[in-house]
Design a protein around this motif. Structure first.
Motif, short mmCIF file in Angstrom:
data_model
loop_
_atom_site.label_atom_id
_atom_site.label_comp_id
_atom_site.label_asym_id
_atom_site.label_seq_id
_atom_site.Cartn_x
_atom_site.Cartn_y
_atom_site.Cartn_z
N GLY A 1 1.19 -0.95 -0.05
CA GLY A 1 0.16 -0.08 0.11
C GLY A 1 0.73 1.63 -0.46
O GLY A 1 0.18 1.75 -0.43
N ALA A 2 1.87 1.31 0.02
CA ALA A 2 2.80 2.71 0.40
C ALA A 2 3.74 2.69 -0.52
O ALA A 2 3.55 3.66 -1.05
CB ALA A 2 4.08 2.53 2.08
N ALA A 3 3.88 1.72 -1.21
CA ALA A 3 4.71 1.17 -2.41
C ALA A 3 3.58 2.12 -3.62
O ALA A 3 4.05 2.87 -4.65
CB ALA A 3 5.45 0.07 -2.95
N LEU A 4 2.44 1.75 -3.45
CA LEU A 4 1.22 2.86 -4.38
C LEU A 4 1.41 3.84 -3.77
O LEU A 4 0.77 4.49 -4.93
CB LEU A 4 -0.35 2.34 -3.84
CG LEU A 4 -0.26 0.26 -4.83
CD1 LEU A 4 -1.38 -0.47 -4.35
CD2 LEU A 4 -0.28 0.19 -6.43
N VAL A 5 1.22 4.41 -2.32
CA VAL A 5 0.97 5.55 -2.37
C VAL A 5 1.78 6.65 -2.97
O VAL A 5 2.12 7.71 -3.85
CB VAL A 5 0.58 6.21 -1.19
CG1 VAL A 5 0.36 7.43 -0.59
CG2 VAL A 5 -0.73 5.50 -0.42
N ARG A 6 3.16 6.30 -3.01
CA ARG A 6 4.57 6.42 -3.49
C ARG A 6 4.86 6.54 -5.36
O ARG A 6 5.03 7.92 -5.80
CB ARG A 6 5.45 5.76 -3.10
CG ARG A 6 7.46 6.72 -3.19
CD ARG A 6 8.07 6.44 -2.66
NE ARG A 6 9.28 6.31 -3.13
CZ ARG A 6 10.56 6.15 -3.59
NH1 ARG A 6 10.77 4.43 -3.54
NH2 ARG A 6 11.35 7.00 -3.76
N ASP B 1 15.30 15.32 -3.66
CA ASP B 1 15.55 14.28 -2.97
C ASP B 1 15.75 14.27 -1.70
O ASP B 1 15.66 15.46 -1.47
CB ASP B 1 16.89 14.59 -4.28
CG ASP B 1 17.74 13.04 -3.56
OD1 ASP B 1 18.47 13.06 -2.60
OD2 ASP B 1 18.69 13.02 -4.87
N SER B 2 16.22 12.93 -0.85
CA SER B 2 16.03 12.71 0.81
C SER B 2 17.03 13.67 1.10
O SER B 2 16.83 13.82 2.12
CB SER B 2 15.91 11.67 0.99
OG SER B 2 17.29 10.47 0.45
N VAL B 3 18.25 14.41 0.25
CA VAL B 3 19.20 15.09 1.01
C VAL B 3 18.97 16.52 0.57
O VAL B 3 19.45 17.46 1.39
CB VAL B 3 20.52 14.56 0.18
CG1 VAL B 3 20.83 13.78 0.60
CG2 VAL B 3 20.47 15.02 -0.82
N ASP C 1 -6.59 17.18 4.42
CA ASP C 1 -5.91 17.77 3.58
C ASP C 1 -5.03 16.66 2.98
O ASP C 1 -4.60 17.12 1.59
CB ASP C 1 -5.30 18.90 4.05
CG ASP C 1 -6.51 19.72 5.14
OD1 ASP C 1 -7.19 19.74 4.36
OD2 ASP C 1 -5.67 20.47 5.46
N PHE C 2 -5.05 15.90 2.80
CA PHE C 2 -3.83 14.59 2.49
C PHE C 2 -4.56 14.58 1.58
O PHE C 2 -4.06 13.99 0.17
CB PHE C 2 -3.29 13.71 3.38
CG PHE C 2 -2.86 13.17 2.64
CD1 PHE C 2 -0.62 13.35 2.18
CD2 PHE C 2 -2.89 11.34 2.90
CE1 PHE C 2 -0.33 12.21 1.54
CE2 PHE C 2 -2.33 10.60 2.16
CZ PHE C 2 -0.99 10.74 1.09
N ALA C 3 -5.92 13.88 1.67
CA ALA C 3 -6.94 13.49 0.79
C ALA C 3 -7.50 14.49 -0.02
O ALA C 3 -6.80 13.90 -1.45
CB ALA C 3 -8.43 13.38 0.80
C1 HEM Z 1 8.61 15.95 0.39
C2 HEM Z 1 9.86 15.18 -0.78
C3 HEM Z 1 9.87 13.93 -0.92
C4 HEM Z 1 11.37 12.97 -0.44
C5 HEM Z 1 12.03 13.55 -0.72
C6 HEM Z 1 11.07 11.85 -0.47
C7 HEM Z 1 12.17 11.05 -0.10
C8 HEM Z 1 11.63 9.45 -0.45
C9 HEM Z 1 12.82 8.63 0.19
C10 HEM Z 1 13.96 8.82 -0.21
C11 HEM Z 1 11.96 7.39 -0.25
C12 HEM Z 1 12.63 6.33 0.28
C13 HEM Z 1 13.16 5.07 -0.92
C14 HEM Z 1 14.18 3.86 -0.72
O1 HEM Z 1 15.11 4.67 -0.03
O2 HEM Z 1 13.73 2.68 -1.22
C15 HEM Z 1 10.71 7.32 0.33
C16 HEM Z 1 9.80 6.65 0.31
C17 HEM Z 1 8.22 6.86 0.81
N1 HEM Z 1 7.40 8.15 0.05
FE1 HEM Z 1 9.43 10.07 -0.44
N2 HEM Z 1 9.95 12.09 -0.11
C18 HEM Z 1 9.16 12.65 -0.49
C19 HEM Z 1 7.89 12.97 -0.67
C20 HEM Z 1 6.82 11.88 -0.64
C21 HEM Z 1 5.66 12.15 -1.12
C22 HEM Z 1 4.85 13.38 -1.69
C23 HEM Z 1 4.86 10.99 -0.88
C24 HEM Z 1 3.69 10.69 -1.03
C25 HEM Z 1 1.99 11.76 -1.05
C26 HEM Z 1 5.66 10.04 -0.62
C27 HEM Z 1 5.80 8.94 -0.36
C28 HEM Z 1 6.49 7.91 0.01
C29 HEM Z 1 6.63 6.70 0.49
C30 HEM Z 1 4.64 6.12 0.40
C31 HEM Z 1 7.32 5.50 0.68
C32 HEM Z 1 6.99 4.50 1.18
C33 HEM Z 1 7.69 3.66 0.10
C34 HEM Z 1 7.63 2.32 -0.27
O3 HEM Z 1 7.35 1.43 1.04
O4 HEM Z 1 7.92 1.34 -0.99
N3 HEM Z 1 7.25 11.40 -0.32
N4 HEM Z 1 10.62 8.95 -0.27
#
Ligand code: HEM
Ligand SMILES: *[C@@H]1O[C@H](CO)[C@@H](O)[C@H](O)[C@H]1NC(C)=O
Ligand SMILES: *[C@@H]1O[C@H](CO)[C@@H](O)[C@H](O)[C@H]1NC(C)=O
Length: 348
Positions: free
Chosen positions: A62-67, A171-173, A315-317
């Protein structure tokens, strides 16, 4: 030789003509709620059924889908471009971009697409399936607190470039200034940046995505949490670690953050406003998460959403819905793919 070359040439021309006639303008129609009501009756339920089944087996999907929704829509709009595999014609699709590390749930989407094709061949786009599935995942992971109707009618794009994904996704940095710019380019406000980042209450990240965090000062990361992350990252080659410390093993939390054990959850990946509490407590994995505290406006919103979980759900929705409406670049063509990982017609 000459003849076969001519035949090949003719084939390419024919294929190109087929491609052009099959492709329709991605902007032709407005997105509509219930778009498939008559075109493919019940399709939203079919998709939901598959998502429920998949999340029962493995909640993190589910997390993967949201991402995936985020990563698809931020690059060339919501056009399924993130789903395309590399091919002879396109050796470096979005999937290959370093920022796309860890993307998953592609198999599930392919499974859903096959079931939908069985029911109504050539009607439902992969980009719509992805948005529906992510919407359902957000709803399931939040116990129904995050819910919204999805307008549909998207087409699947032909273009998928790693360099575009790398340039347009955060990017995460990144520091907060860069994040604000990245989101502003897609017409998202500072508040929406803060709202959407709350998605990090679920899922996992690879240690390589927060390497730098492990040597940040205690003003930026709670030392006990840093120790916990260091321990997790020593357990293998670049393992994935839970974004939300409450999803960690009880024993691990007990060892590193004993004051926190009461918050450990039996069921992981619950989508709620806990990200803001974690951010304020400096127990978040990514530098990009922590950096939200360093901008006055963003910090105000972190407090706002830490204080009111219901407000965040709503607000997230709204923000996911806004993401799901990002359009393809003007003039782009699209199609209904037969399979999600490959365009229908390839030009050799
Ligand atoms: C604000 C900027 C954001 C950055 C820099 C960022 C960065 C990241 C990174 C680096 C990961 C982990 C990837 C990995 O190492 O495998 C991640 C995971 C994730 N991100 Fe973000 N993200 C951002 C915003 C968001 C947004 C807007 C969403 C969705 C609305 C989101 C949803 C997720 C979710 C659900 C995961 C976990 C995915 C999984 O477990 O498969 N992120 N994000
Ligand atoms: C952002 O808004 C501007 C002005 O309304 C518009 O021209 C532009 O296409 C929008 N950008 C995106 C990515 O939607
Ligand atoms: C929290 O937000 C909800 C939804 O907007 C609102 O109805 C409620 O009054 C807020 N609660 C507090 C304590 O402000």
């Amino acid at each position: 030789m000459k003849v076969s070359a001519a035949v090949l040439c003719a084939l390419v021309v024919v294929q190109a003509a087929v491609l052009l006639s099959a492709a329709s303008s991605a902007q032709a129609s407005e997105l509509k709620v219930g778009y498939y009501g008559k075109k493919c009756r019940g399709v939203e339920n079919v998709i939901k059924w598959h998502v429920i089944k998949a999340l029962r087996a493995h909640r993190r999907t589910g997390a993967a889908l949201v991402r995936l929704l985020f990563h698809d829509c931020f690059v060339r709009g919501c056009d399924g471009s993130v789903l395309l595999d590399k091919s002879y014609d396109n050796p470096h699709p979005e999937k290959e971009a370093p920022v796309n590390i860890g993307l998953a749930a592609f198999d599930l989407l392919e499974e859903i697409k096959a079931a939908v094709e069985d029911r109504c061949p050539g009607v439902v786009s992969c980009s719509d399936i992805l948005i529906y599935a992510a919407r359902d995942a957000a709803s399931i992971l939040s116990n129904g607190n995050v819910h919204f109707d999805v307008p549909a009618g998207r087409l699947d794009g032909y273009v998928s470039k790693a360099e575009e994904a790398q340039a347009e996704l955060p990017d995460s940095v990144d520091d907060v200034k860069k994040l604000i710019e990245t989101f502003a380019k897609k017409n998202f406000t500072v508040e929406e940046l803060v709202i959407l980042t709350g998605a990090h209450s679920i899922g996992q990240g690879h240690c390589s995505s927060f390497k730098g965090r492990l040597s940040e000062p205690s003003s930026q990361i709670t030392p006990a949490y840093r120790d916990l992350l260091n321990y997790k990252c020593s357990q293998g080659y670049n393992p994935a670690v839970d974004n939300n410390v409450r999803d960690e093993y009880y024993d691990t939390v007990y060892k590193y953050m004993p004051g926190f054990t009461s918050r450990v959850r039996k069921i992981p990946d619950f989508l709620d406003n806990s990200f803001y509490h974690n951010t304020l407590a400096k127990i978040v994995t990514f530098h990009s998460d922590w950096t939200l505290l360093t901008d006055k406006e963003a910090l105000g919103h972190v407090h706002e959403y830490a204080d009111n979980g219901t407000l965040w759900d709503e607000d997230f929705a709204d923000s996911l819905l806004k993401l799901s409406k990002l359009p393809m670049p003007a003039g782009s063509k699209g199609e209904i793919r037969k399979k999600c990982n490959i365009v229908n017609h390839r030009l050799y």
